[in-house]
Design a protein around this motif. Structure first.
Motif, PDB file in Angstrom:
ATOM      1  N   VAL A   1      -4.420   6.292  -3.088  1.00 34.36           N
ATOM      2  CA  VAL A   1      -4.334   5.289  -2.032  1.00 34.36           C
ATOM      3  C   VAL A   1      -4.653   5.892  -0.664  1.00 34.36           C
ATOM      4  O   VAL A   1      -5.111   5.181   0.242  1.00 34.36           O
ATOM      5  CB  VAL A   1      -2.949   4.605  -2.024  1.00 34.36           C
ATOM      6  N   VAL A   2      -4.456   7.190  -0.494  1.00 32.34           N
ATOM      7  CA  VAL A   2      -4.809   7.845   0.775  1.00 32.34           C
ATOM      8  C   VAL A   2      -6.328   7.868   0.935  1.00 32.34           C
ATOM      9  O   VAL A   2      -6.867   7.588   2.014  1.00 32.34           O
ATOM     10  CB  VAL A   2      -4.230   9.273   0.843  1.00 32.34           C
TER      11      VAL A   2
ATOM     12  N   ARG B   1      -1.592   7.183   7.851  1.00 30.01           N
ATOM     13  CA  ARG B   1      -2.963   6.853   7.446  1.00 30.01           C
ATOM     14  C   ARG B   1      -2.979   5.629   6.526  1.00 30.01           C
ATOM     15  O   ARG B   1      -3.824   4.735   6.674  1.00 30.01           O
ATOM     16  CB  ARG B   1      -3.605   8.032   6.719  1.00 30.01           C
ATOM     17  N   VAL B   2      -2.062   5.625   5.564  1.00 32.51           N
ATOM     18  CA  VAL B   2      -2.035   4.525   4.597  1.00 32.51           C
ATOM     19  C   VAL B   2      -1.631   3.219   5.268  1.00 32.51           C
ATOM     20  O   VAL B   2      -2.208   2.159   4.991  1.00 32.51           O
ATOM     21  CB  VAL B   2      -1.095   4.854   3.420  1.00 32.51           C
TER      22      VAL B   2
ATOM     23  N   ARG C   1       1.890   5.223  -2.633  1.00 34.07           N
ATOM     24  CA  ARG C   1       1.947   6.657  -2.341  1.00 34.07           C
ATOM     25  C   ARG C   1       3.383   7.171  -2.251  1.00 34.07           C
ATOM     26  O   ARG C   1       3.629   8.341  -2.013  1.00 34.07           O
ATOM     27  CB  ARG C   1       1.191   6.995  -1.041  1.00 34.07           C
TER      28      ARG C   1
ATOM     29  N   TYR D   1       0.837  -1.203   0.000  1.00 31.13           N
ATOM     30  CA  TYR D   1       0.000   0.000   0.000  1.00 31.13           C
ATOM     31  C   TYR D   1       0.873   1.255   0.000  1.00 31.13           C
ATOM     32  O   TYR D   1       0.615   2.214  -0.741  1.00 31.13           O
ATOM     33  CB  TYR D   1      -0.911   0.011   1.226  1.00 31.13           C
ATOM     34  N   LEU D   2       1.912   1.246   0.849  1.00 28.00           N
ATOM     35  CA  LEU D   2       2.785   2.423   0.942  1.00 28.00           C
ATOM     36  C   LEU D   2       3.516   2.690  -0.363  1.00 28.00           C
ATOM     37  O   LEU D   2       3.780   3.852  -0.704  1.00 28.00           O
ATOM     38  CB  LEU D   2       3.788   2.237   2.075  1.00 28.00           C
TER      39      LEU D   2
ATOM     40  N   ALA E   1      -4.136   0.086   5.523  1.00 27.24           N
ATOM     41  CA  ALA E   1      -3.828  -1.230   4.960  1.00 27.24           C
ATOM     42  C   ALA E   1      -4.364  -2.339   5.862  1.00 27.24           C
ATOM     43  O   ALA E   1      -4.934  -3.338   5.388  1.00 27.24           O
ATOM     44  CB  ALA E   1      -2.318  -1.379   4.786  1.00 27.24           C
TER      45      ALA E   1
ATOM     46  N   GLU F   1      -8.353   5.759  -0.432  1.00 33.28           N
ATOM     47  CA  GLU F   1      -8.705   4.359  -0.192  1.00 33.28           C
ATOM     48  C   GLU F   1      -8.487   3.982   1.275  1.00 33.28           C
ATOM     49  O   GLU F   1      -9.326   3.319   1.896  1.00 33.28           O
ATOM     50  CB  GLU F   1      -7.847   3.479  -1.103  1.00 33.28           C
ATOM     51  N   ALA F   2      -7.366   4.431   1.837  1.00 35.49           N
ATOM     52  CA  ALA F   2      -7.043   4.110   3.226  1.00 35.49           C
ATOM     53  C   ALA F   2      -8.046   4.718   4.197  1.00 35.49           C
ATOM     54  O   ALA F   2      -8.500   4.051   5.140  1.00 35.49           O
ATOM     55  CB  ALA F   2      -5.630   4.594   3.555  1.00 35.49           C
TER      56      ALA F   2
ATOM     57  N   THR G   1       0.433  11.515   5.706  1.00 36.41           N
ATOM     58  CA  THR G   1      -0.502  10.487   5.229  1.00 36.41           C
ATOM     59  C   THR G   1       0.111   9.092   5.219  1.00 36.41           C
ATOM     60  O   THR G   1      -0.610   8.110   5.032  1.00 36.41           O
ATOM     61  CB  THR G   1      -1.029  10.818   3.825  1.00 36.41           C
TER      62      THR G   1
END
Length: 370
Positions: free
Chosen positions: A333-334, A134-135, A48, A44-45, A139, A336-337, A131
């Motif tokens: 993705v942020v 957050r991500v 971003r 996930y990371l 996840a 989404e998270a 962020t």
């Protein structure tokens, strides 16, 4: 500083600054037994992470996550999960000049007014690097939701006024802009090259859809599902607008068009259309959740801008440093998270909404004990 914690049961607290030693999060209220690892969170990371293309900041950060607690033998233990990402490529000297003036579009002025002091190195807590926490937390939330058959898909719907007119899911990760339309992505690339040559930046719209939601998530008054999603999205630094379903277009519609008729679909009550975006009365209605967020152009641009010093003296400035000409692709993705964090919390909150469901869970629990 208050306000760094989000959620009721599934709670995340983010910490760290852009040019400090690291960034991270503490996640509490996570059910035990969720399969998770550093490798999963890293996936996930990486979406971003900076430096993915010429259209993102060239700050060289690998953003490698470390799980410090709360996971054993590949599964969550039910105890707080501490996550850490070390900063490796800070260039704080790039920001030394801005200590005495206010950058247009940034939080410099409001930080000074509120605290009488600010971390001017990259914006401190107001930096986009916040962020990361957050991500990483999102996840874990998203892996939990997958166990329940709930899936989230986010992508760039529009960049610089250029809209994706077709939808091909496979295209999202094939272009630098995470657009589901190959032709639109090509147009965006040409447009961005023009803006970069002019030392300017561009904004856009991220769209997010959620499938597999049960009915009844959310509360009917202050903790409406759409209200909590709105707060989550607007807490992202670059977001300036939020809408669900038809959103602002519904203001131009009529009730006869905007209302979603109910139908019998294979023996179950369902909606024929989804203008509401999957929420009625603050609660999920079983349809796909559909939302969009507006992302502003990057505030740091390398062209002359007018501003003032702390004493009010007018000056012209050119912002130094390494900055994204567009935030939208990395913000996907942020969004989404944050969606995952809201939904994971809503699922856990909903476990206490009906006595019959509590009794069923309790019955199974007692059977397992036997």
């Amino acid at each position: 500083m208050a306000g760094s914690t989000f959620g009721t049961i599934f709670r995340v607290t983010t910490w760290g600054e852009s040019h400090g030693k690291g960034i991270g999060a503490v996640v509490d209220g996570v059910p035990a037994g969720i399969p998770i690892s550093e490798e999963v969170i890293q996936g996930y990371l990486n979406r971003r992470r900076p430096g993915q293309s010429r259209f993102t900041t060239q700050r060289k950060e690998q953003d490698q996550v470390r799980i410090l607690s709360g996971v054993f033998e590949g599964k969550t233990t039910g105890t707080p999960i501490a996550l850490e990402v070390r900063n490796e490529d800070q260039r704080s000297h790039d920001y030394s000049d801005i200590a005495g003036y206010y950058r247009p579009g940034h939080a410099d002025f409001t930080f000074d007014e509120k605290y009488g002091f600010r971390d001017y190195r990259g914006g401190g807590r107001s930096s986009g690097r916040e962020t990361i926490g957050r991500v990483a937390a999102g996840a874990i939330a998203e892996e939990f939701l997958k166990m329940l058959g709930i899936t989230i898909l986010s992508y760039s719907r529009e960049i610089g006024g250029i809209r994706a007119e077709t939808f091909e899911k496979d295209q999202i990760e094939r272009n630098a802009f995470r657009m589901p339309d190959e032709l639109a992505a090509e147009k965006v690339e040409a447009y961005l090259k023009e803006k970069m040559a002019e030392c300017d930046s561009v904004g856009g719209i991220v769209e997010c859809t959620v499938s597999g939601l049960p009915r009844g998530l959310g509360e009917p008054v202050f903790d409406k599902l759409d209200a909590n999603l709105a707060k989550a999205m607007l807490s992202i630094g670059a977001v300036k607008g939020f809408e669900m379903g038809d959103g602002f277009a519904s203001a131009k519609s009529c009730g006869s068009v905007n209302n979603d008729p109910f139908i019998n679909k294979e023996g179950k009550v369902a909606k024929e259309t989804n203008h509401a975006g999957g929420v009625l009365g603050g609660m999920s209605d079983g349809s796909d959740l559909m939302m969009r967020v507006a992302i502003k152009p990057t505030s740091s641009i390398s062209r002359t801008q007018h501003t003032v010093k702390q004493d009010g003296t007018p000056i012209d400035v050119v912002i130094k440093g390494r900055h994204d000409p567009i935030i939208v692709p990395r913000a996907v993705v942020v969004v989404e998270a944050m969606t995952a964090l809201v939904l994971a919390d809503a699922v856990l909150m909903n476990m206490t909404s009906r006595a019959d469901r509590i009794c069923e869970c309790y019955r199974r629990w007692r059977e397992e004990e036997r």
